[in-house]
Design an enzyme around this catalytic site. Structure first.
Site, PDB file in Angstrom:
ATOM      1  N   LEU A   8       0.845  -1.201   0.000  1.00  0.00           N
ATOM      2  CA  LEU A   8       0.000   0.000   0.000  1.00  0.00           C
ATOM      3  C   LEU A   8       0.878   1.248   0.000  1.00  0.00           C
ATOM      4  CD1 LEU A   8      -2.646  -1.109   2.670  1.00  0.00           C
ATOM      5  CD2 LEU A   8      -2.568  -1.591   0.210  1.00  0.00           C
ATOM      6  N   ARG A  15       1.925  13.377   7.917  1.00  0.00           N
ATOM      7  CA  ARG A  15       2.804  13.592   9.078  1.00  0.00           C
ATOM      8  C   ARG A  15       4.254  13.828   8.670  1.00  0.00           C
ATOM      9  NH1 ARG A  15       0.806   8.349  12.302  1.00  0.00           N
ATOM     10  NH2 ARG A  15       0.090   7.802  10.207  1.00  0.00           N
ATOM     11  N   LYS A  22       5.147  10.376   0.830  1.00  0.00           N
ATOM     12  CA  LYS A  22       5.924   9.759   1.915  1.00  0.00           C
ATOM     13  C   LYS A  22       6.830   8.625   1.429  1.00  0.00           C
ATOM     14  CE  LYS A  22       3.848   7.152   5.149  1.00  0.00           C
ATOM     15  NZ  LYS A  22       3.201   6.830   6.450  1.00  0.00           N
ATOM     16  N   GLY A  81      -8.280   5.530   2.526  1.00  0.00           N
ATOM     17  CA  GLY A  81      -7.936   4.607   3.610  1.00  0.00           C
ATOM     18  C   GLY A  81      -7.347   3.307   3.098  1.00  0.00           C
ATOM     19  N   GLY A 135      -2.693   1.508  15.447  1.00  0.00           N
ATOM     20  CA  GLY A 135      -3.965   0.877  15.773  1.00  0.00           C
ATOM     21  C   GLY A 135      -3.748  -0.116  16.914  1.00  0.00           C
ATOM     22  N   GLU A 149      -8.411   1.963  15.600  1.00  0.00           N
ATOM     23  CA  GLU A 149      -7.452   3.023  15.274  1.00  0.00           C
ATOM     24  C   GLU A 149      -7.384   4.024  16.423  1.00  0.00           C
ATOM     25  OE1 GLU A 149      -5.372   3.063  12.480  1.00  0.00           O
ATOM     26  OE2 GLU A 149      -6.179   1.054  12.687  1.00  0.00           O
ATOM     27  N   LYS A 325      35.453  15.329 -11.353  1.00  0.00           N
ATOM     28  CA  LYS A 325      34.087  15.184 -11.870  1.00  0.00           C
ATOM     29  C   LYS A 325      34.123  14.603 -13.270  1.00  0.00           C
ATOM     30  CE  LYS A 325      31.794  17.333 -14.574  1.00  0.00           C
ATOM     31  NZ  LYS A 325      31.228  18.326 -15.494  1.00  0.00           N
ATOM     32  N   ALA A 353      49.999  20.619  -7.376  1.00  0.00           N
ATOM     33  CA  ALA A 353      49.017  21.263  -6.484  1.00  0.00           C
ATOM     34  C   ALA A 353      48.415  22.480  -7.173  1.00  0.00           C
ATOM     35  CB  ALA A 353      49.707  21.683  -5.193  1.00  0.00           C
ATOM     36  N   SER A 378      52.726  23.125 -10.397  1.00  0.00           N
ATOM     37  CA  SER A 378      51.674  23.648  -9.516  1.00  0.00           C
ATOM     38  C   SER A 378      51.006  24.870 -10.141  1.00  0.00           C
ATOM     39  CB  SER A 378      52.291  24.063  -8.181  1.00  0.00           C
ATOM     40  OG  SER A 378      52.884  22.947  -7.598  1.00  0.00           O
TER      41      SER A 378
HETATM   42  C1  UD1 Z   1      -2.022   1.764   9.693  1.00  0.00           C
HETATM   43  C2  UD1 Z   1      -3.080   0.892  10.365  1.00  0.00           C
HETATM   44  C3  UD1 Z   1      -2.786   0.831  11.868  1.00  0.00           C
HETATM   45  C4  UD1 Z   1      -1.367   0.288  12.074  1.00  0.00           C
HETATM   46  C5  UD1 Z   1      -0.341   1.086  11.271  1.00  0.00           C
HETATM   47  C6  UD1 Z   1       0.979   0.363  11.292  1.00  0.00           C
HETATM   48  C7  UD1 Z   1      -5.172   1.158   9.121  1.00  0.00           C
HETATM   49  C8  UD1 Z   1      -6.510   1.774   9.099  1.00  0.00           C
HETATM   50  N1  UD1 Z   1      -4.420   1.449  10.156  1.00  0.00           N
HETATM   51  O1  UD1 Z   1      -2.162   3.059  10.243  1.00  0.00           O
HETATM   52  O2  UD1 Z   1      -3.717  -0.007  12.510  1.00  0.00           O
HETATM   53  O3  UD1 Z   1      -1.050   0.315  13.442  1.00  0.00           O
HETATM   54  O4  UD1 Z   1      -0.730   1.198   9.897  1.00  0.00           O
HETATM   55  O5  UD1 Z   1       1.999   1.120  10.694  1.00  0.00           O
HETATM   56  O6  UD1 Z   1      -4.834   0.419   8.208  1.00  0.00           O
HETATM   57  N2  UD1 Z   1      -2.314   4.035   2.261  1.00  0.00           N
HETATM   58  C9  UD1 Z   1      -2.920   3.855   1.029  1.00  0.00           C
HETATM   59  N3  UD1 Z   1      -4.098   4.471   0.791  1.00  0.00           N
HETATM   60  C10 UD1 Z   1      -4.718   5.244   1.716  1.00  0.00           C
HETATM   61  C11 UD1 Z   1      -4.127   5.401   2.987  1.00  0.00           C
HETATM   62  C12 UD1 Z   1      -2.929   4.771   3.241  1.00  0.00           C
HETATM   63  O7  UD1 Z   1      -2.375   3.175   0.175  1.00  0.00           O
HETATM   64  O8  UD1 Z   1      -5.797   5.783   1.412  1.00  0.00           O
HETATM   65  C13 UD1 Z   1      -1.013   3.406   2.488  1.00  0.00           C
HETATM   66  C14 UD1 Z   1       0.042   4.436   2.881  1.00  0.00           C
HETATM   67  O9  UD1 Z   1       0.732   4.906   1.725  1.00  0.00           O
HETATM   68  C15 UD1 Z   1       0.964   3.658   3.801  1.00  0.00           C
HETATM   69  C16 UD1 Z   1       0.050   2.584   4.375  1.00  0.00           C
HETATM   70  O10 UD1 Z   1      -1.103   2.524   3.574  1.00  0.00           O
HETATM   71  O11 UD1 Z   1       2.013   3.052   3.135  1.00  0.00           O
HETATM   72  C17 UD1 Z   1      -0.336   2.896   5.823  1.00  0.00           C
HETATM   73  O12 UD1 Z   1      -0.955   4.163   5.843  1.00  0.00           O
HETATM   74  P1  UD1 Z   1      -0.756   5.118   7.080  1.00  0.00           P
HETATM   75  O13 UD1 Z   1      -1.566   6.342   6.825  1.00  0.00           O
HETATM   76  O14 UD1 Z   1       0.657   5.264   7.429  1.00  0.00           O
HETATM   77  O15 UD1 Z   1      -1.529   4.254   8.195  1.00  0.00           O
HETATM   78  P2  UD1 Z   1      -1.409   4.388   9.735  1.00  0.00           P
HETATM   79  O16 UD1 Z   1      -2.244   5.528  10.172  1.00  0.00           O
HETATM   80  O17 UD1 Z   1       0.014   4.369  10.138  1.00  0.00           O
HETATM   81 CA    CA Z   2       2.005   4.160   9.013  1.00  0.00          CA
END
Ligand code: UD1
Ligand code: CA
Length: 434
Positions: A8, A15, A22, A81, A135, A149, A325, A353, A378
Site C-alpha cells: 500500500l 505527518r 511519503k 484509507g 492501531g 485506530e 568530476k 598542487a 603547480s
Molecule cells: C495503519 C493501520 C494501523 C497500524 C499502522 C501500522 C489502518 C486503518 N491502520 O495506520 O492499525 O497500526 O498502519 O503502521 O490500516 N495508504 C494507502 N491508501 C490510503 C491510505 C494509506 O495506500 O488511502 C497506504 C500508505 O501509503 C501507507 C500505508 O497505507 O504506506 C499505511 O498508511 P498510514 O496512513 O501510514 O496508516 P497508519 O495511520 O500508520
Molecule cells: Ca504508518
C-alpha cells in the site's frame, strides 16, 4: 512461491510535512518503497503496488528499479484509507500478503513467517511501551477481537499497548468477502483494512496474531522516523560489507548508500560519504572523502577529496582537497588542491598542487585530455578544450590555452619578474614594526 504481495503506497503521508509523497522519501539513497518491494520480489512474482497520491512520480521511481510490477490506482477521493486501497486489487494467487509501503526495514525472513501459519488471517502485532500512533489490537483469551485506530479509540482502548504492525496474510476469498462490506463510519471517514478483522472474527474465521520485531516493522510516518530507519538500514549495510571483508574505521561515522559495492579488501576511514551506484575495489578511502556514483579501483582517495559522478579512477593517488568530476584517471597522481572535470588523464602523469581544468565557458563544458607521463607544475590552468600529448612538461603557474600540444614540449607562460630595490623601506618607512 504462489503468493501475491500487495504493497500500500497510495497515502499522502501528511505527518511527513513534505510536498513529496511519503514513500518516496529516501533511506540510504533509495526511496523507502524500494526496500519493501525488493523484499517482496525475493519471494513473489506477483507484486502489486497501490498508488494514488503522486502516482506518476511513485510509479516512475519504482520502474527505474524493477520490471514486472503491477500498479493499481486507488480511488482515494471516494474510497480513502487502507481498505479503499485494497478495492481495485486483483491478486493472482490465493495467498495474499499485504504490507504498508512505509516499512522499509522489513526483511524477507519475516515475511515468510506469515505464510507458515494456516489461519484465514495472520496479522502482525507488536507490544510497545509507547503505542501512540498505531492501531490497538483488542485481544481476549488469546484471540484477536478487532483493531481500533487511535483516533477512534476510547481511553481504555488507548491504554492497550499491543499494536497492529500493518502486515497481514489473507486468503483471497476473505478479502473478496469483506473488502466490499467496509464502511467509512469512523473518525477519519476512511475505509479501514483493519475492520476486516472484526467482521471475519464475527463470522468465526480463524485469526492468528503473529508477534514481530519492532525494529523491522516500525512504520515511517515522520522525519524523525525516517532518520531512525536510515540509521538502522545503514548499520545493516556497514555490517554486510564488513562481513564481506571491508575494513571500516569508526563505522558509525561512515555514510553508505544501498547502491555502493566493494570488491577485495578495501579500507574506509571515518567520516567518508559513499553515494549512488559506486564501486570501490581494492582501494583506500581516507577520512571525510565524498564519493558519488563512480568507479574506484586500486586507488587511494583523500582525506577530504570529492569524487563526483561518472568518474573512473584506476591505480591512482588522489590527495586532500582534490575534486574530480566525470573524469577518467588511470595511474595518475593528484596529491593536493585540484579540480579535474571532464578530463581523461593517462598513466604516469603527475598533477601539481592547484591544477585546475577550466572546463566551462559559461555556456558549454569542454574536455581536457592529457597523455602519459605528463608533468604538470603547480598552479596550472588548463583551458578546455585542450589536448596534451604524452611526455610533456608544463611549468608551474602556466595558463595552457585551448588547443593541441604535441609530445616532448615544455609549456610555460610566465610574466617576467620585476625586482625593485629598496621598495619595502620606501613604502613602510624605516621604523616599521612587525
Ligand atoms: C495503519 C493501520 C494501523 C497500524 C499502522 C501500522 C489502518 C486503518 N491502520 O495506520 O492499525 O497500526 O498502519 O503502521 O490500516 N495508504 C494507502 N491508501 C490510503 C491510505 C494509506 O495506500 O488511502 C497506504 C500508505 O501509503 C501507507 C500505508 O497505507 O504506506 C499505511 O498508511 P498510514 O496512513 O501510514 O496508516 P497508519 O495511520 O500508520
Ligand atoms: Ca504508518
Amino acid at each position: 512461491m504462489s503468493l501475491s504481495i500487495v504493497i500500500l503506497a497510495a497515502g499522502k503521508g501528511s505527518r511527513m510535512k513534505s510536498p513529496k509523497a511519503k514513500v518516496l522519501h529516501e533511506i540510504c539513497g533509495r526511496e523507502m518503497l524500494y526496500y519493501s518491494i525488493k523484499a517482496a520480489r525475493e519471494i513473489s512474482d506477483d507484486v502489486i503496488v497501490v498508488v494514488a497520491h503522486q502516482k506518476e512520480a511513485v510509479t516512475a521511481a519504482m520502474e527505474k528499479h524493477f520490471t514486472g510490477l503491477t500498479f493499481v490506482t486507488q480511488d482515494a477521493d471516494n474510497f480513502p484509507g487502507t481498505g479503499g486501497a485494497m478495492m481495485g486489487v486483483k491478486p493472482r494467487y490465493d495467498d495474499v500478503l499485504v504490507l504498508n509501503g512505509d516499512m522499509p526495514l522489513i526483511k524477507r525472513s519475516s515475511i515468510e513467517k506469515f505464510l507458515a501459519n494456516p489461519a484465514d488471517i495472520v496479522m502482525s502485532v507488536i507490544p510497545l511501551d509507547n503505542p501512540s500512533g498505531y492501531g490497538r489490537v483488542v485481544i481476549e483469551n488469546n484471540s484477536v477481537l478487532r483493531i481500533v485506530e487511535e483516533k477512534d479509540a476510547t481511553d481504555t482502548e488507548k491504554a492497550i499497548n499491543t499494536v497492529n504492525a500493518g502486515v497481514y496474510a489473507f486468503k483471497h476469498h476473505v478479502l473478496q468477502t469483506y473488502i466490499p462490506r467496509l464502511s467509512n463510519a469512523n473518525a477519519q471517514g476512511e475505509y479501514y483494512l483493519t475492520d476486516v478483522i472484526e467482521m471475519a472474527r464475527n463470522d468465526a474465521l480463524s485469526i492468528a496474531p503473529l508477534y514481530v520485531e519492532e525494529v523491522e516493522f516500525k512504520g515511517v510516518n515522520s522525519k524523525n522516523d525516517l532518520a531512525g530507519a536510515e540509521m538502522i538500514m545503514m548499520d545493516r549495510l556497514r555490517r554486510l560489507w564488513m562481513d564481506a571483508g571491508v575494513i571500516m574505521q569508526l563505522p558509525e561515522t561512515i555514510y553508505i548508500e544501498e547502491g555502493v559495492r566493494f570488491e577485495g579488501e578495501c579500507i574506509v576511514e571515518n567520516g567518508a560519504r559513499l553515494c549512488g551506484n559506486t564501486l570501490i575495489a581494492h582501494s583506500h578511502i581516507k577520512a571525510h572523502s565524498v564519493i558519488e556514483e563512480s568507479i574506484i579501483r586500486d586507488s587511494d582517495i583523500g582525506p577530504m577529496a570529492h569524487i563526483r559522478p561518472s568518474s573512473v579512477i584506476t591505480g591512482t593517488h588522489i590527495g586532500n582537497f582534490v575534486e574530480v568530476k566525470k573524469s577518467t584517471l588511470t595511474e595518475v597522481k593528484a596529491g593536493h588542491l585540484s579540480y579535474l572535470g571532464d578530463a581523461v588523464i593517462d598513466s604516469g602523469t603527475n598533477i601539481g598542487a592547484g591544477t585546475i581544468t577550466c572546463n566551462y565557458d559559461g555556456i558549454k563544458k569542454y574536455q581536457t585530455i592529457i597523455g602519459k607521463n605528463v608533468f604538470i607544475g603547480s598552479d596550472t590552468q588548463l583551458v578546455a578544450p585542450v589536448e596534451i600529448a604524452d611526455n610533456v612538461m608544463i611549468a608551474a603557474g602556466t595558463t595552457v590555452t585551448a588547443g593541441k600540444y604535441e609530445s616532448g614540449l615544455l609549456i610555460l607562460s610566465r610574466t617576467p619578474i620585476k625586482k625593485i630595490s629598496g621598495f619595502f623601506t620606501r613604502f613602510f618607512g624605516k621604523g616599521k614594526e612587525c
